[in-house]
Motif scaffolding. Structure first.
Motif, short mmCIF file in Angstrom:
data_model
loop_
_atom_site.label_atom_id
_atom_site.label_comp_id
_atom_site.label_asym_id
_atom_site.label_seq_id
_atom_site.Cartn_x
_atom_site.Cartn_y
_atom_site.Cartn_z
N GLU A 64 -16.88 -11.71 -23.09
CA GLU A 64 -17.93 -12.33 -23.91
C GLU A 64 -19.24 -11.57 -23.77
O GLU A 64 -20.01 -11.47 -24.72
CB GLU A 64 -18.11 -13.80 -23.52
CG GLU A 64 -16.87 -14.66 -23.64
CD GLU A 64 -16.31 -14.76 -25.06
OE1 GLU A 64 -16.96 -14.27 -26.00
OE2 GLU A 64 -15.22 -15.32 -25.22
N GLU A 97 -18.53 -22.42 -27.81
CA GLU A 97 -17.65 -21.59 -27.00
C GLU A 97 -17.71 -21.95 -25.51
O GLU A 97 -16.93 -21.47 -24.71
CB GLU A 97 -17.96 -20.09 -27.19
CG GLU A 97 -16.81 -19.22 -26.70
CD GLU A 97 -16.79 -17.82 -27.29
OE1 GLU A 97 -17.70 -17.49 -28.06
OE2 GLU A 97 -15.87 -17.08 -26.95
N GLU A 121 -12.45 -21.14 -26.99
CA GLU A 121 -12.32 -20.02 -27.93
C GLU A 121 -11.93 -20.53 -29.31
O GLU A 121 -12.36 -19.98 -30.32
CB GLU A 121 -11.28 -19.02 -27.42
CG GLU A 121 -11.63 -18.37 -26.08
CD GLU A 121 -12.88 -17.52 -26.13
OE1 GLU A 121 -13.20 -16.97 -27.19
OE2 GLU A 121 -13.55 -17.41 -25.09
N GLU A 151 -12.47 -14.06 -32.14
CA GLU A 151 -12.26 -15.25 -31.30
C GLU A 151 -10.79 -15.65 -31.34
O GLU A 151 -10.24 -16.11 -30.34
CB GLU A 151 -13.16 -16.41 -31.74
CG GLU A 151 -14.66 -16.12 -31.69
CD GLU A 151 -15.18 -15.75 -30.31
OE1 GLU A 151 -14.45 -15.88 -29.33
OE2 GLU A 151 -16.34 -15.31 -30.23
N HIS A 154 -9.11 -13.63 -28.83
CA HIS A 154 -9.32 -14.16 -27.48
C HIS A 154 -8.34 -15.29 -27.20
O HIS A 154 -7.81 -15.40 -26.09
CB HIS A 154 -10.75 -14.68 -27.30
CG HIS A 154 -11.80 -13.60 -27.40
ND1 HIS A 154 -13.14 -13.85 -27.41
CD2 HIS A 154 -11.67 -12.25 -27.48
CE1 HIS A 154 -13.81 -12.70 -27.50
NE2 HIS A 154 -12.95 -11.71 -27.56
#
Ligand code: ZN
Length: 182
Positions: A64, A97, A121, A151, A154
């Motif tokens: 991040e 987040e 996420e 995202e 992720h």
């Protein structure tokens, strides 16, 4: 008789981000909150002798932080609005987040930690997707779409990690070594 079309838009879901400076202000806050929270969680897990989970959170903090640096670079030289906490257009009034403190338990296993991160996420992904669907600005739309995709990556990465850990037993939160009062 209910006419759904006549209902006012849900204020929790309304997103009006129609220029790049406002968009970047949201991105930077979102990523900075995520970094801070992941680092905090890593520290907590270390303090509770859970180095495996601490390492996972540390890794997420790094990912991040890299994303944050990229966005800051892109926003460099622009005049960004400075928003009060309540002026951010987060769907649930909380930075999407970040992992909520309440959901952290010191005995949580890597599997739990990863589930929490996946939820965070997913919220970030959904926020960016929502911006891309609602914005009237083409540049914001393009970037928001990219970030929603990142995202999503992720989420996929965390799901891969989660696969390395067994999902825990029902009684995971019962500490057999809990000190007994005498
Ligand atoms: Zn992310």
């Amino acid at each position: 008789m209910t006419n759904l079309d006549a209902l006012p838009p849900d204020p929790e879901l309304a997103v009006e981000i129609n220029d790049l400076p406002l968009f970047f202000a949201h991105c930077i806050a979102l990523e900075a909150d995520a970094v801070e929270r992941y680092e905090e969680l890593a520290g907590q897990m270390e303090a509770h002798n859970n180095p495996e989970v601490a390492a996972l959170f540390q890794k997420m903090a790094q990912i991040e932080a890299r994303h944050l640096a990229e966005i800051q670079e892109r926003a460099a030289g622009r005049d960004l609005p400075s928003l009060e906490p309540w002026e951010y257009q987060w769907p649930d009034r909380e930075s999407p987040e970040a992992v909520t403190h309440d959901s952290v338990h010191y005995l949580m296993t890597p599997w739990h930690a990863i589930q929490l991160a996946i939820e965070a996420e997913e919220r970030a992904r959904d926020f960016f997707a929502r911006v891309s669907e609602t914005t009237r600005d083409d540049e914001v739309r393009g970037l928001a779409r990219n970030y929603a995709e990142e995202e999503g990556e992720h989420v996929a990465l965390l799901e891969e990690w989660a696969a390395d850990f067994d999902s825990p037993m029902e009684d995971w939160s019962e500490d057999p070594d809990r000190p007994q009062s005498v």
